[in-house]
Design a protein around this motif. Structure first.
Motif, PDB file in Angstrom:
ATOM      1  N   ASP A 130      11.851 -17.510  10.405  1.00 46.28           N
ATOM      2  CA  ASP A 130      12.738 -18.457   9.737  1.00 46.28           C
ATOM      3  C   ASP A 130      11.979 -19.519   8.954  1.00 46.28           C
ATOM      4  OD1 ASP A 130      14.854 -17.114  10.945  1.00 46.28           O
ATOM      5  OD2 ASP A 130      14.903 -18.472  12.668  1.00 46.28           O
ATOM      6  N   VAL A 131      10.705 -19.281   8.679  1.00 47.09           N
ATOM      7  CA  VAL A 131       9.863 -20.324   8.094  1.00 47.09           C
ATOM      8  C   VAL A 131      10.348 -20.749   6.713  1.00 47.09           C
ATOM      9  CG1 VAL A 131       8.228 -18.649   7.135  1.00 47.09           C
ATOM     10  CG2 VAL A 131       7.486 -21.001   7.610  1.00 47.09           C
ATOM     11  N   LEU A 132      10.904 -19.827   5.928  1.00 48.12           N
ATOM     12  CA  LEU A 132      11.318 -20.169   4.573  1.00 48.12           C
ATOM     13  C   LEU A 132      12.650 -20.908   4.524  1.00 48.12           C
ATOM     14  CD1 LEU A 132      10.293 -17.022   2.481  1.00 48.12           C
ATOM     15  CD2 LEU A 132       9.074 -19.170   2.801  1.00 48.12           C
ATOM     16  N   PRO A 138      17.848 -22.061  12.524  1.00 51.72           N
ATOM     17  CA  PRO A 138      17.482 -20.668  12.787  1.00 51.72           C
ATOM     18  C   PRO A 138      18.485 -19.684  12.212  1.00 51.72           C
ATOM     19  CG  PRO A 138      18.447 -21.649  14.735  1.00 51.72           C
ATOM     20  CD  PRO A 138      18.307 -22.767  13.732  1.00 51.72           C
ATOM     21  N   GLY A 139      18.022 -18.424  12.050  1.00 52.09           N
ATOM     22  CA  GLY A 139      18.944 -17.356  11.683  1.00 52.09           C
ATOM     23  C   GLY A 139      18.562 -16.543  10.469  1.00 52.09           C
ATOM     24  N   ARG A 142      17.210 -12.851  11.308  1.00 48.14           N
ATOM     25  CA  ARG A 142      18.303 -11.984  11.745  1.00 48.14           C
ATOM     26  C   ARG A 142      19.193 -11.601  10.569  1.00 48.14           C
ATOM     27  NH1 ARG A 142      18.833  -8.484  15.336  1.00 48.14           N
ATOM     28  NH2 ARG A 142      19.362  -7.324  13.454  1.00 48.14           N
ATOM     29  N   ALA A 143      19.473 -12.569   9.690  1.00 53.31           N
ATOM     30  CA  ALA A 143      20.315 -12.298   8.531  1.00 53.31           C
ATOM     31  C   ALA A 143      19.658 -11.286   7.596  1.00 53.31           C
ATOM     32  CB  ALA A 143      20.618 -13.595   7.785  1.00 53.31           C
ATOM     33  N   ALA A 144      18.330 -11.392   7.414  1.00 49.94           N
ATOM     34  CA  ALA A 144      17.613 -10.461   6.546  1.00 49.94           C
ATOM     35  C   ALA A 144      17.627  -9.046   7.113  1.00 49.94           C
ATOM     36  CB  ALA A 144      16.179 -10.945   6.347  1.00 49.94           C
ATOM     37  N   VAL A 145      17.464  -8.934   8.434  1.00 49.19           N
ATOM     38  CA  VAL A 145      17.513  -7.612   9.072  1.00 49.19           C
ATOM     39  C   VAL A 145      18.887  -6.981   8.892  1.00 49.19           C
ATOM     40  CG1 VAL A 145      17.457  -6.423  11.299  1.00 49.19           C
ATOM     41  CG2 VAL A 145      15.711  -8.121  10.749  1.00 49.19           C
ATOM     42  N   ALA A 180      26.806 -19.372  10.361  1.00 48.75           N
ATOM     43  CA  ALA A 180      26.546 -19.272  11.801  1.00 48.75           C
ATOM     44  C   ALA A 180      26.443 -20.658  12.431  1.00 48.75           C
ATOM     45  CB  ALA A 180      25.258 -18.477  12.047  1.00 48.75           C
ATOM     46  N   ALA A 181      25.820 -21.588  11.718  1.00 49.66           N
ATOM     47  CA  ALA A 181      25.716 -22.957  12.231  1.00 49.66           C
ATOM     48  C   ALA A 181      27.097 -23.593  12.358  1.00 49.66           C
ATOM     49  CB  ALA A 181      24.830 -23.793  11.314  1.00 49.66           C
TER      50      ALA A 181
END
Length: 390
Positions: A130-132, A138-139, A142-145, A180-181
């Motif tokens: 989630d660094v970018l 967070p998330g 997971r979203a990219a996958v 999600a947040a």
């Protein structure tokens, strides 16, 4: 030492409260040294809860019907309506691109299919964690996958040029993280400027130069505002109810059994040396106002409310401590009232209490309801508070 008491709003529970007050303290003390930030966490002891584990909630896929909504005309210079739809259904723009976008030029023999390119970039993005998107929480990984294996990714990649595809995918990823947040009732939501910075960062990581996040959003997305959101709300009815019940429950519980909340706040304030500032968000602002109206607290020299319904409750005869047209008691200190014009839960007080309230607009560039949670990531909010501190 000057003390600032932070009073949270509806639906906030741990660990969200600690994260929220930590952010508040860091931003405030960065602008002014020598402040003591004192948290008042009323939600743990006095907040609402579903005592029977949600037995009153209808099951998923119940018989409730959606109500048709007619969207208002969007402002052509404003992208918040489009983001509001994406927060409700992060795949809305993906659906439109796959179904209605003009087809791209046919690939020459031997070329790599466009979906394979974007899938590889999404896989690489997920590997970075989630660094970018650290500013959003967070998330991202997971979203990219999930997006890499989305069935609509292939037709979307075929329909769009690589640069436009990178922008659409970046917005979809960011919308998934923020949605999600919101679903998790996270009390810290970034302002629109921060969101746009992350989108541009992801656009670059997905193989295209950042050229502004507004590309295609109005022409592609706003045509379906309302219909996409309505379908998503019906699909997620139980989840939405479970997410919002602490908000409604906290308000009702306070209005019927708020004395203990005010008493505990008085006890906290009486143990502090002057000058004391009370900062209340949403229902926290109502709690602070009610407490100051009913109990003179000479230590308190400033009241700050953000996104508060106190003025509306007063005018409508619903504020426990004061009913219109009763005047604000003389012992109530100066009142700074911060509101976001897009926050439908923020109200004005200057017209009700002339000379006693200073209303200040702050713009998070977020649609409602995200605007209601974005005060504490808005630098302007902290500047206004510090400028008014005793």
């Amino acid at each position: 030492m000057p003390s600032v008491v932070f009073i949270h709003g509806t639906g906030v529970r741990e660990p969200g409260f600690s994260a929220l007050v930590g952010r508040f303290a860091a931003e405030l003390t960065r602008l002014r040294d020598g402040l003591r930030v004192v948290p008042y966490y009323w939600g743990g002891q006095h907040g609402a809860m579903l005592a029977a584990g949600g037995a009153s909630l209808p099951p998923e896929g119940g018989t409730a019907r959606s109500i048709a909504e007619v969207p208002s005309m969007p402002d052509p210079d404003d992208d918040t309506t489009g983001w509001a739809t994406l927060y409700t259904d992060p795949d809305a723009e993906l659906v439109l691109a796959a179904c209605g976008a003009e087809q791209a030029v046919e690939l020459p023999p031997g070329s790599v299919p466009p979906e394979q390119k974007i899938q590889a970039l999404l896989t690489s993005l997920a590997a970075q964690g989630d660094v970018l998107s650290d500013e959003l929480g967070p998330g991202l990984a997971r979203a990219a996958v999930d997006l890499a294996v989305h069935p609509l990714l292939r037709p979307t990649a075929t329909a769009l040029q690589p640069g436009d595809l990178a922008v659409l995918v970046a917005r979809c990823l960011v919308a998934r993280v923020i949605a999600a947040a919101l679903d998790n009732d996270t009390p810290i939501i970034p302002v629109g400027d921060t969101r746009d910075i992350v989108v541009d960062r992801l656009v670059k990581a997905l193989g295209a130069p950042p050229r502004g996040v507004e590309r295609g959003l109005r022409t592609m997305l706003l045509r379906s505002v309302g219909s996409a959101a309505s379908r998503a709300v019906v699909r997620r009815r139980r989840a939405l109810t479970q997410a919002t019940h602490p908000v409604a429950g906290d308000i009702l519980r306070y209005l019927t059994r708020g004395e203990r909340v005010r008493t505990d706040l008085c006890t906290l304030v009486e143990g502090l040396e002057a000058p004391v500032t009370l900062v209340g968000h949403s229902l926290g602002g109502i709690i602070a106002l009610d407490t100051l109206v009913t109990t003179p607290l000479p230590q308190v020299r400033l009241l700050v409310t953000a996104g508060s319904q106190g003025p509306f409750l007063y005018e409508s005869g619903s504020l426990p401590s004061l009913i219109h047209p009763e005047p604000l008691p003389a012992h109530v200190p100066d009142w700074l009232n911060l509101y976001d014009p897009r926050d439908l839960l923020g109200y004005l007080g200057a017209g009700l209490f002339p000379g006693r309230v200073t209303d200040v607009a702050v713009n998070s560039r977020q649609p409602f309801p995200a605007a209601h949670s974005a005060y504490w990531t808005n630098p302007a909010v902290y500047r206004h508070i510090v400028d008014h501190l005793p």
